[in-house]
Design an enzyme around this catalytic site. Structure first.
Site, mmCIF file in Angstrom:
data_model
loop_
_atom_site.group_PDB
_atom_site.id
_atom_site.type_symbol
_atom_site.label_atom_id
_atom_site.label_comp_id
_atom_site.label_asym_id
_atom_site.label_seq_id
_atom_site.Cartn_x
_atom_site.Cartn_y
_atom_site.Cartn_z
ATOM 1 N N VAL A 192 0.855 -1.188 0.000
ATOM 2 C CA VAL A 192 0.000 0.000 0.000
ATOM 3 C C VAL A 192 0.893 1.240 0.000
ATOM 4 C CG1 VAL A 192 -1.683 1.326 1.340
ATOM 5 C CG2 VAL A 192 -1.903 -1.158 1.188
ATOM 6 N N ALA A 241 4.380 4.145 2.965
ATOM 7 C CA ALA A 241 3.963 2.909 2.304
ATOM 8 C C ALA A 241 4.149 1.758 3.288
ATOM 9 C CB ALA A 241 4.804 2.673 1.053
ATOM 10 N N LYS A 242 3.640 0.621 2.970
ATOM 11 C CA LYS A 242 3.865 -0.571 3.798
ATOM 12 C C LYS A 242 3.483 -1.797 2.999
ATOM 13 C CE LYS A 242 5.180 -1.512 8.092
ATOM 14 N NZ LYS A 242 6.060 -0.747 8.967
ATOM 15 N N GLY A 243 4.068 -2.939 3.362
ATOM 16 C CA GLY A 243 3.721 -4.183 2.679
ATOM 17 C C GLY A 243 3.674 -5.328 3.661
#
Ligand code: NAD
Length: 440
Positions: free
Chosen positions: A67, A112-114
């Protein structure tokens, strides 16, 4: 029983991030409504579902997320988590917190992050390497040194980052790809000091805030009694660094449970025990306690350094710490925030307290782009300057918001440090958005 006591607390991290944001926005009457709507939603949400042939010969489907919340201030930046409880809403919340964190610590990144929803403890290193490579291949050009830059998070580490770098580099031969990911091993473009940067940043923020009177009667970490939940990158390094700064670590925990010794834990013996037994539980000379008990221990500083929603409506009243230092992201729910505030227990919030990790990730990225390697002393000095400046800015923002309360359409009550940090961050992101102009 009243309705309030029977309604379960909403522990969805994305809803929690939205509630925190709403509380901050209530202090910002001039913020444009369109920007509020924009900041509440992620800019881009990607779900990838892919097969991997695991060691046992079976083919399993894995679900991964990435995201990108906001890139007004620079490329997306944020860790990758491997945990069975990873959900899209968790990743969305963590991505939003990254936007605000990068703004508070003032590095030129967005948020962001995953994550991939699986339990790495049930897989071999070979499986995890395949899962990592396939996930990165599926993301393709959605990540990149100038677009979106991953880093370690829960149950990923420097080794995982090396695989990410290698996979991306195989897909983009013939150029310097080191800046595509941070938290890499030192001999593959990693930075000195990145491994312990989150914990060191926590220490610098705590020292600064205590010096400025955050916890009456205590002007530093020296002599403090400290409890830490989580004993991984953030928590394990915090134990060492706070001990080196003169604190006594009286309890720690991991996913299997906690341990306590009121006279202080022997960290060298503890590390050896954890290495052998796979958990802190059972270390010599300690009493085994539950994670719930650990959170209620009397101490000067409680450091949640594991997962979200650990301090909630149902246990915040039992906290007996004098200060909470959020090494983890999202460990305190909004209801717990209110209870702790009413009880006069300050919370140094995640988007400030654990921003040392992304700060040194930024330093790593700069070194990668310049093909340089700074020494540890330089990294730590630069980190200290950034952490102290950010801590000062949040404390001053809190004081300013408290002075302005009377001028707001509805008095939001005394401002806590989380709200102050968010207001600071949202103002910084909004300012850049308006200066750049909304495309087209
Ligand atoms: P990690 O995988 O290195 O360690 C996680 C630790 O939490 C492990 O010791 C694990 O046993 C423990 N744990 C898991 N579930 C638990 C539970 N229910 N109760 C108690 N302990 C539990 O992960 P990390 O990188 O240290 O991340 C921890 C937190 O810090 C996360 O919230 C992460 O987002 C945040 N954080 C990490 C970084 C970083 O640079 N690694 C930066 C900023 C914030």
């Amino acid at each position: 029983m009243s309705a309030a006591t029977t309604t379960p607390e909403d522990l969805n991290p994305f809803h929690i991030a939205a509630q925190q944001f709403d509380r901050a926005v209530a202090c910002m009457p001039d913020l444009k409504k369109g920007l509020i709507d924009c900041f509440k939603r992620p800019n881009r949400t990607v779900i990838v579902e892919f097969p991997v042939e695991t060691d046992d010969g079976s083919i399993r489907i894995f679900t991964g997320y990435r995201v990108l919340h906001n890139q007004m201030r620079g490329p997306g930046k944020g860790g990758i988590r491997y945990h069975p409880a990873v959900t899209l809403d968790e990743v969305r919340a963590l991505a939003a917190w990254m936007t605000w964190k990068c703004a508070v610590i003032d590095v030129p990144f967005g948020g962001a992050k995953g994550g991939i929803a699986f339990n790495p403890k049930e897989h071999s290193a070979a499986d995890i390497r395949k899962i990592t490579r396939r996930y990165i291949a599926e993301l393709g050009d959605l990540i990149g040194p100038y677009t979106d830059i991953p880093a370690p998070d829960v149950y990923t580490d420097a080794r995982t980052m090396a695989w990410i770098y290698d996979t991306y580099s195989m897909m983009h031969p013939g150029r310097n790809n080191l800046g595509v990911v941070t938290g890499k091993p030192l001999d593959i473009g990693g930075s000195h000091g990145r491994q312990e940067a989150t914990a060191r940043g926590c220490l610098f923020a705590a020292e600064r805030a205590l010096l400025r009177g955050l916890s009456p009667g205590r002007d530093g970490v020296d002599g403090a009694r400290v409890v830490i939940q989580g004993f991984g990158n953030a928590g394990g390094n915090a134990a060492q660094l706070f001990r080196d700064a003169g604190a006594t670590i009286i309890a720690v925990s991991d996913s299997k449970g906690g341990i306590h010794n009121d006279d202080g834990l022997d960290l060298a013996a503890l590390a050896a025990h954890k290495e052998k037994a796979g958990s802190v539980v059972g270390a010599h000379g300690t009493r085994t306690i539950s994670n719930a008990e650990l959170l209620g221990l009397e101490c000067d500083i409680l450091i949640p350094a594991a997962l979200e929603c650990q301090l909630r409506a149902d246990n915040a009243a039992a906290v007996r710490a004098k200060l909470i230092l959020e090494a983890a992201n999202g460990p305190t729910t909004p209801a717990a925030d209110r209870i702790l505030q009413e009880r006069g227990i300050p919370v140094l919030p995640d988007i400030l307290a654990n921003s040392g990790g992304v700060c040194v990730s930024y330093f790593e990225w700069v070194q990668n782009n310049e093909n340089e390697q700074w020494d540890l002393q330089e990294v730590n000095h630069k980190l200290r300057v950034k952490m102290e400046r950010a801590t000062d800015a949040v404390i001053e923002q809190q004081a300013q918001l408290n002075r302005q309360r009377g001028q707001l359409p509805a008095d939001p009550g005394p401002t806590d440090l989380r709200t102050a940090a968010l207001v600071l961050a949202v103002e910084r992101v909004a300012d850049v958005a308006l200066k750049r102009g909304i495309w087209p």
